[in-house]
Design a protein around this motif. Structure first.
Motif, PDB file in Angstrom:
ATOM      1  N   ALA A  49       0.753  -1.099   0.028  1.00  0.00           N
ATOM      2  CA  ALA A  49      -0.048   0.161  -0.135  1.00  0.00           C
ATOM      3  C   ALA A  49       0.946   1.335   0.028  1.00  0.00           C
ATOM      4  CB  ALA A  49      -1.207   0.010   1.208  1.00  0.00           C
ATOM      5  N   ASN A  50       1.979   1.308   0.761  1.00  0.00           N
ATOM      6  CA  ASN A  50       2.782   2.492   0.831  1.00  0.00           C
ATOM      7  C   ASN A  50       3.346   2.677  -0.236  1.00  0.00           C
ATOM      8  OD1 ASN A  50       1.967   2.628   3.480  1.00  0.00           O
ATOM      9  ND2 ASN A  50       4.117   1.983   4.330  1.00  0.00           N
ATOM     10  N   ARG A  51       3.671   1.653  -1.157  1.00  0.00           N
ATOM     11  CA  ARG A  51       4.358   1.710  -2.694  1.00  0.00           C
ATOM     12  C   ARG A  51       3.193   2.447  -3.499  1.00  0.00           C
ATOM     13  NH1 ARG A  51       5.674  -3.493  -3.482  1.00  0.00           N
ATOM     14  NH2 ARG A  51       7.780  -3.103  -2.474  1.00  0.00           N
ATOM     15  N   TYR A  52       2.150   2.136  -3.382  1.00  0.00           N
ATOM     16  CA  TYR A  52       1.040   2.807  -4.266  1.00  0.00           C
ATOM     17  C   TYR A  52       0.869   4.191  -3.701  1.00  0.00           C
ATOM     18  CZ  TYR A  52      -0.216  -1.302  -6.818  1.00  0.00           C
ATOM     19  OH  TYR A  52      -0.465  -2.385  -7.673  1.00  0.00           O
ATOM     20  N   PHE A  53       0.781   4.327  -2.362  1.00  0.00           N
ATOM     21  CA  PHE A  53       0.894   5.850  -1.812  1.00  0.00           C
ATOM     22  C   PHE A  53       2.010   6.792  -2.345  1.00  0.00           C
ATOM     23  CE2 PHE A  53      -2.007   4.420   1.729  1.00  0.00           C
ATOM     24  CZ  PHE A  53      -3.209   4.971   1.246  1.00  0.00           C
ATOM     25  N   ILE A  73       1.552  10.407  -4.738  1.00  0.00           N
ATOM     26  CA  ILE A  73       2.199  11.443  -4.041  1.00  0.00           C
ATOM     27  C   ILE A  73       3.080  12.004  -5.446  1.00  0.00           C
ATOM     28  CG2 ILE A  73       3.862  12.454  -2.332  1.00  0.00           C
ATOM     29  CD1 ILE A  73       2.721  10.396  -0.332  1.00  0.00           C
ATOM     30  N   PHE A  74       4.034  11.063  -5.681  1.00  0.00           N
ATOM     31  CA  PHE A  74       4.904  11.482  -7.006  1.00  0.00           C
ATOM     32  C   PHE A  74       4.335  12.202  -8.206  1.00  0.00           C
ATOM     33  CE2 PHE A  74       8.069   8.491  -5.050  1.00  0.00           C
ATOM     34  CZ  PHE A  74       8.572   9.034  -4.255  1.00  0.00           C
ATOM     35  N   LEU A 133      10.622  12.468   0.552  1.00  0.00           N
ATOM     36  CA  LEU A 133      10.649  11.055  -0.198  1.00  0.00           C
ATOM     37  C   LEU A 133      11.769  11.048  -1.260  1.00  0.00           C
ATOM     38  CD1 LEU A 133       6.629  10.149  -0.087  1.00  0.00           C
ATOM     39  CD2 LEU A 133       8.350   9.168   1.481  1.00  0.00           C
ATOM     40  N   VAL A 134      11.596  11.994  -2.064  1.00  0.00           N
ATOM     41  CA  VAL A 134      12.450  12.320  -3.080  1.00  0.00           C
ATOM     42  C   VAL A 134      13.860  12.321  -2.589  1.00  0.00           C
ATOM     43  CG1 VAL A 134      13.120  13.536  -5.194  1.00  0.00           C
ATOM     44  CG2 VAL A 134      10.763  13.207  -4.794  1.00  0.00           C
TER      45      VAL A 134
END
Length: 175
Positions: free
Chosen positions: A25-29, A33-34, A124-125
């Motif tokens: 799920a975090n991968r998809y979130f 965001i990106f 995150l980036v």
């Protein structure tokens, strides 16, 4: 392209909500965001390209929006092919101040939420130790607050510049 990115961001957020595995799920979130911030960047480029083609906007304003270096040679203003990066927030502020009446950056919730969302995306980036333990609940909160802020700011600018709202199918994307 900004429309595709908005739809992609929406899709990834919705998919994240359906997943039971937090890591997945975090991968998809993160993708949501990106894509959300990329949609804003593409939107500003769309507006800048529209101004460039319309020929009625000052060349230095177009250069600013499109991250181009500008130069004055004699009595001619030139937009160079060289890149000169400008902050996304500054471009948005310029568009809002020039084309939107009664927008108070201090009071508009969409603006403060957008700034927080962009800062989160930047973390995150450009990760640090602080971002390693981000839990699903935080990703969800960021997307739930940030995505509608992105839509609202884009819609506000679109109405100010073009005199009409974003396409309804975009403006109605809700997470």
């Amino acid at each position: 392209m900004f429309e595709d990115y908005l739809e992609d961001a929406y899709h990834f957020a919705k998919e994240a909500n359906l997943l039971t595995d937090d890591k997945e799920a975090n991968r998809y979130f993160r993708a949501s965001i990106f894509y959300s911030i990329s949609a804003v960047e593409a939107f500003v480029n769309f507006v800048g390209d529209t101004f460039l083609k319309g020929g009625k906007t000052e060349p230095y304003e177009v250069a600013f929006l499109l991250d181009r270096k500008f130069w004055i040679s004699g009595n001619k203003f030139l937009i160079l092919e060289k890149i000169e990066l400008h902050r996304l927030e500054d471009k948005l502020k310029y568009l809002i101040k020039k084309y939107v009446r009664d927008f108070d950056f201090e009071k508009e919730i969409c603006w403060s939420r957008f700034i927080k969302f962009k800062r989160f995306r930047n973390s995150l980036v450009h990760p640090s130790e602080d971002t390693e333990g981000i839990v699903r609940k935080e990703y969800l909160r960021q997307v739930t607050d940030g995505f509608p802020a992105v839509i609202s700011i884009m819609d506000t600018i679109f109405q100010g510049v073009f005199g009409k709202p974003l396409r309804r199918s975009l403006a109605d994307l809700t997470i």
